[in-house]
Scaffold this motif. Structure first.
Motif, PDB file in Angstrom:
ATOM      1  N   GLU A   1       5.327   5.505   2.802  1.00 32.51           N
ATOM      2  CA  GLU A   1       5.640   6.831   3.326  1.00 32.51           C
ATOM      3  C   GLU A   1       6.528   6.703   4.556  1.00 32.51           C
ATOM      4  O   GLU A   1       6.453   5.730   5.309  1.00 32.51           O
ATOM      5  CB  GLU A   1       4.350   7.573   3.689  1.00 32.51           C
ATOM      6  CG  GLU A   1       3.435   7.830   2.494  1.00 32.51           C
ATOM      7  CD  GLU A   1       2.134   8.490   2.912  1.00 32.51           C
ATOM      8  OE1 GLU A   1       1.907   8.603   4.146  1.00 32.51           O
ATOM      9  OE2 GLU A   1       1.362   8.890   2.026  1.00 32.51           O
TER      10      GLU A   1
ATOM     11  N   PRO B   1       0.831  -1.220   0.000  1.00 36.35           N
ATOM     12  CA  PRO B   1       0.000   0.000   0.000  1.00 36.35           C
ATOM     13  C   PRO B   1       0.858   1.260   0.000  1.00 36.35           C
ATOM     14  O   PRO B   1       1.974   1.278   0.519  1.00 36.35           O
ATOM     15  CB  PRO B   1      -0.798  -0.121   1.308  1.00 36.35           C
ATOM     16  CG  PRO B   1      -0.693  -1.533   1.725  1.00 36.35           C
ATOM     17  CD  PRO B   1       0.573  -2.074   1.174  1.00 36.35           C
ATOM     18  N   HIS B   2       0.302   2.330  -0.588  1.00 33.24           N
ATOM     19  CA  HIS B   2       1.044   3.583  -0.674  1.00 33.24           C
ATOM     20  C   HIS B   2       1.362   4.146   0.709  1.00 33.24           C
ATOM     21  O   HIS B   2       2.428   4.736   0.924  1.00 33.24           O
ATOM     22  CB  HIS B   2       0.231   4.605  -1.472  1.00 33.24           C
ATOM     23  CG  HIS B   2       0.892   5.955  -1.563  1.00 33.24           C
ATOM     24  ND1 HIS B   2       1.981   6.181  -2.373  1.00 33.24           N
ATOM     25  CD2 HIS B   2       0.623   7.131  -0.925  1.00 33.24           C
ATOM     26  CE1 HIS B   2       2.365   7.447  -2.236  1.00 33.24           C
ATOM     27  NE2 HIS B   2       1.564   8.034  -1.370  1.00 33.24           N
ATOM     28  N   LYS B   3       0.465   3.943   1.648  1.00 28.82           N
ATOM     29  CA  LYS B   3       0.669   4.472   2.997  1.00 28.82           C
ATOM     30  C   LYS B   3       1.904   3.862   3.638  1.00 28.82           C
ATOM     31  O   LYS B   3       2.619   4.541   4.395  1.00 28.82           O
ATOM     32  CB  LYS B   3      -0.569   4.186   3.855  1.00 28.82           C
ATOM     33  CG  LYS B   3      -0.496   4.775   5.246  1.00 28.82           C
ATOM     34  CD  LYS B   3      -1.770   4.505   6.028  1.00 28.82           C
ATOM     35  CE  LYS B   3      -1.681   5.097   7.428  1.00 28.82           C
ATOM     36  NZ  LYS B   3      -2.915   4.835   8.207  1.00 28.82           N
ATOM     37  N   MET B   4       2.162   2.612   3.368  1.00 29.10           N
ATOM     38  CA  MET B   4       3.324   1.946   3.955  1.00 29.10           C
ATOM     39  C   MET B   4       4.630   2.470   3.372  1.00 29.10           C
ATOM     40  O   MET B   4       5.678   2.400   4.013  1.00 29.10           O
ATOM     41  CB  MET B   4       3.221   0.434   3.743  1.00 29.10           C
ATOM     42  CG  MET B   4       4.304  -0.366   4.439  1.00 29.10           C
ATOM     43  SD  MET B   4       4.096  -2.135   4.243  1.00 29.10           S
ATOM     44  CE  MET B   4       2.575  -2.368   5.139  1.00 29.10           C
TER      45      MET B   4
ATOM     46  N   MET C   1       7.778   7.264   8.255  1.00 32.45           N
ATOM     47  CA  MET C   1       7.048   7.410   9.514  1.00 32.45           C
ATOM     48  C   MET C   1       7.999   7.132  10.670  1.00 32.45           C
ATOM     49  O   MET C   1       9.069   6.531  10.496  1.00 32.45           O
ATOM     50  CB  MET C   1       5.860   6.452   9.556  1.00 32.45           C
ATOM     51  CG  MET C   1       6.246   4.983   9.432  1.00 32.45           C
ATOM     52  SD  MET C   1       4.809   3.889   9.359  1.00 32.45           S
ATOM     53  CE  MET C   1       4.159   4.354   7.751  1.00 32.45           C
TER      54      MET C   1
END
Length: 275
Positions: A79, A74-77, A81
């Motif tokens: 990013e 997923p794209h969120k992963m 953090m």
């Protein structure tokens, strides 16, 4: 492949300055580090081995891992953090980096063993026939009619050509076996360090050196399989199907340990697809 190495190195360096920690906080960063490991091994193998027979294995592995990380997660992963509290420890670099380096090296060795089995399945010992006398005995015993009825010159030329082919195949087998042993020996050392450092970290974080967590259990199984391979290879000098099969089994065990446990979402090592 050098370009891929530079790209992954640039990504890991950039992510390090963005997050102020080693970029090993989730599955995406771990896969990118694994791809970097394959690329690094590719460069080393090209320096040490002029024939570059291992280059296709390493290049393909690096590209496939990179593609899986970029296209499947997923794209969120992807990013940057901050680390979850469980990973905010000085042991992160020691444990996770050595473990991932061991994965890359062990997977490389296992893939070489798979290539060895797939190309020479059931014929490893027949190709390495020994010496000239044994070859003549093999020819006369198995082909008596050919030895008697064909002209001596034709037999000699045919046998010399066959001996040349067997010699080339035997050399390739020995090279694959040698590289498999060297890669797995190095990877096994890193895996041992990773398991020991992980046990120390677990004692600090959870109060126990070993809790039979699924990832710990599969890491132990993986370690035992490669230990069996090294025992066979070192003590019995058994270059053949048995040791190659043991090394090949390790390929699947490493992926189960690295990805399979996380995909199941169970155990103390599961932090939402973290390693």
């Amino acid at each position: 492949m050098k370009f891929a190495f530079l790209c992954t190195t640039g990504f890991l360096t950039t992510r390090f300055f963005q997050t102020q920690h080693l970029p090993l906080g989730n599955l995406y960063e771990s896969l990118m580090f694994l791809s970097w490991g394959f690329s690094f091994l590719y460069l080393i193998s090209n320096v040490k081995n002029k024939k570059r027979l291992s280059a296709p294995v390493l290049a393909t592995s690096a590209l496939l891992v990179h593609a899986f990380a970029v296209l499947s997660l997923p794209h969120k992963m992807r990013e940057s953090m901050s680390l979850v509290p469980a990973l905010q420890s000085q042991w992160l670099m020691m444990h996770v980096s050595t473990t991932l380096i061991s994965y890359a090296t062990l997977l490389f060795g296992s893939l070489l063993a798979i290539v060895l089995l797939s190309i020479f399945h059931g014929e490893i010992k027949r190709y390495c026939v020994g010496n000239l006398t044994n070859n003549f005995e093999f020819r006369n015993k198995n082909y008596p009619l050919i030895s008697k009825n064909f002209p001596k010159q034709i037999i000699t030329e045919s046998f010399s050509y066959s001996l040349f082919l067997n010699s080339r195949k035997c050399q390739l087998i020995h090279l694959l076996d040698k590289w498999t042993y060297q890669a797995i020996s190095l990877g096994f050392s890193f895996l041992t360090i990773g398991i020991i450092s992980g046990a120390v970290w677990a004692n600090e974080a959870w109060g126990s050196y070993w809790s039979w967590d699924p990832k710990e259990t599969w890491a132990l199984i993986t370690w035992l399989i490669y230990a069996i391979y090294l025992h066979i290879r070192i003590n019995k000098k058994w270059m053949g199907k048995g040791s190659a099969m043991a090394a090949s089994m390790g390929f699947f065990l490493v992926w189960i340990c690295f990805l399979g446990v996380n995909l199941l979402g169970v155990g103390l090592h599961n932090y939402g697809w973290l390693i």
